[in-house]
Write a protein that holds these residues in place. Structure first.
Motif, mmCIF file in Angstrom:
data_model
loop_
_atom_site.group_PDB
_atom_site.id
_atom_site.type_symbol
_atom_site.label_atom_id
_atom_site.label_comp_id
_atom_site.label_asym_id
_atom_site.label_seq_id
_atom_site.Cartn_x
_atom_site.Cartn_y
_atom_site.Cartn_z
ATOM 1 N N PRO A 1 -55.202 -76.057 28.066
ATOM 2 C CA PRO A 1 -55.187 -74.674 28.555
ATOM 3 C C PRO A 1 -53.993 -74.331 29.433
ATOM 4 O O PRO A 1 -53.515 -73.194 29.426
ATOM 5 C CB PRO A 1 -56.499 -74.570 29.350
ATOM 6 N N ASP A 2 -53.479 -75.320 30.174
ATOM 7 C CA ASP A 2 -52.388 -75.039 31.108
ATOM 8 C C ASP A 2 -51.002 -75.177 30.475
ATOM 9 O O ASP A 2 -49.985 -74.985 31.141
ATOM 10 C CB ASP A 2 -52.482 -75.957 32.330
ATOM 11 N N VAL A 3 -50.955 -75.500 29.179
ATOM 12 C CA VAL A 3 -49.673 -75.599 28.475
ATOM 13 C C VAL A 3 -49.511 -74.365 27.581
ATOM 14 O O VAL A 3 -50.326 -74.117 26.701
ATOM 15 C CB VAL A 3 -49.602 -76.885 27.628
ATOM 16 N N LYS A 4 -48.459 -73.620 27.806
ATOM 17 C CA LYS A 4 -48.249 -72.358 27.113
ATOM 18 C C LYS A 4 -47.607 -72.580 25.731
ATOM 19 O O LYS A 4 -46.975 -73.617 25.489
ATOM 20 C CB LYS A 4 -47.357 -71.439 27.945
ATOM 21 N N PRO A 5 -47.703 -71.606 24.825
ATOM 22 C CA PRO A 5 -47.067 -71.727 23.505
ATOM 23 C C PRO A 5 -45.566 -71.965 23.589
ATOM 24 O O PRO A 5 -44.990 -72.635 22.737
ATOM 25 C CB PRO A 5 -47.380 -70.377 22.837
ATOM 26 N N SER A 6 -44.933 -71.428 24.619
ATOM 27 C CA SER A 6 -43.487 -71.584 24.779
ATOM 28 C C SER A 6 -43.084 -73.046 24.932
ATOM 29 O O SER A 6 -41.945 -73.416 24.639
ATOM 30 C CB SER A 6 -42.989 -70.774 25.968
#
Length: 315
Positions: free
Chosen positions: A267-272
């Motif tokens: 959850p804390d890792v963004k698609p970017s």
């Protein structure tokens, strides 16, 4: 803490969705997406075969469990439950030692065959935290099923080989599965056999990835590489640190014009993160699109939900 009064909504949503599932396995309530106030730590999955599995992710007050048991009792007397052939309701306490599972209604089958996208998989109930199939990856497996024809596929962190089953059904010429857990690969072999697949097309490598690049490369080059790692696996994989080690190897593994399906479920890792990492460590691979997540996995923040990113090699 969750709210006992909110369970009315929980059972209303399940009643609305369960009838549309038929015999296919589906998530029918996803509180973890934070779209239902007071129900953030509870989910429910319809497994077909008359089995509903509820999961609770954080210990709650006794009043909540009492209300849940009462709600289950009432739900199992409803017309909806009768129409879907409901038999069993189990609750998996994901917050407790060994992911303790209790039966609230009927008898719990410790092993069950489920159907997704017309394909069969064997799940274990009451034994471990994960039962053998991550339901949020349903559309990812469907994408592979629709895009694997005549391809050589590498399935990294294969677990029980769900992507492999989808690839062979979709007409893949060859699939190589790699996972350090040999017991998971054994279940993957059984899943292929359950679907009457030709196992001559499928390889199972029970190795730790970072010590096995030679074996992986030997079976290539690959037209499609699937990377679906755990967010954290003690002693073997830390997503934010180790993903780059895989991406660096892609140019020597993937054929010209080949595809990569790169996944992140933290959850804390963004698609970017994936786009930036790919641009830095494997710039030959261009971002194509992010796959949609199943609508039943609604999430208040799409960046926190599962990320399944499609890249294509363009030298």
């Amino acid at each position: 803490m969750m709210k006992p009064d909110a369970l009315k909504i929980f059972f209303e949503v399940i009643a609305d969705r369960i009838a549309a599932c038929g015999d296919e396995v589906r998530r029918v309530f996803h509180g973890r997406g934070r779209c239902y106030e007071g129900l953030e730590q509870i989910t429910a999955d319809w497994l077909g075969n008359g089995v509903l599995q509820i999961a609770i992710f954080k210990e709650d007050e006794p009043e909540f469990y009492t209300a849940l048991r009462d709600g289950v009792s009432q739900f199992c007397q409803s017309d909806v439950w009768r129409k879907v052939g409901g038999k069993t309701v189990v609750v998996q306490h994901r917050d407790r030692e060994g992911a303790e599972t209790e039966t609230l209604m009927g008898e719990m089958p410790f092993q069950i065959n489920v159907v997704e996208n017309g394909l069969s998989y064997t799940l274990d109930l009451g034994k471990r935290q994960n039962n053998g199939l991550f339901l949020d990856m349903r559309l990812g497996r469907q994408w592979v099923q629709e895009n694997a024809a005549h391809k050589c596929v590498l399935n990294l962190f294969a677990y029980t080989c769900g992507f492999s089953v989808a690839a062979v059904d979709g007409g893949a010429d060859k699939v190589v599965n790699l996972d350090m857990a040999r017991s998971s690969l054994s279940r993957g072999r059984e899943n292929h056999q359950l679907n009457q697949h030709n196992l001559n097309k499928v390889s199972f490598l029970g190795h730790e990835l970072f010590k096995s690049w030679g074996k992986v490369k030997k079976n290539g080059p690959y037209d499609l590489v699937i990377i679906d790692p755990p967010s954290f696996q003690k002693g073997s994989f830390v997503l934010t640190k180790d993903y780059a080690k895989i991406l660096r190897r892609l140019p020597e593994l993937v054929s010209e014009g080949g595809d990569v399906l790169a996944c992140v479920n933290a959850p804390d890792v963004k698609p970017s993160f994936l786009e930036e990492q790919m641009a830095e460590f494997a710039p030959q691979f261009v971002f194509v699109s992010r796959l949609e997540n199943p609508p039943e996995f609604e999430d208040i923040d799409t960046d926190s939900a599962l990320k399944v990113m499609h890249f294509k090699r363009q030298d």
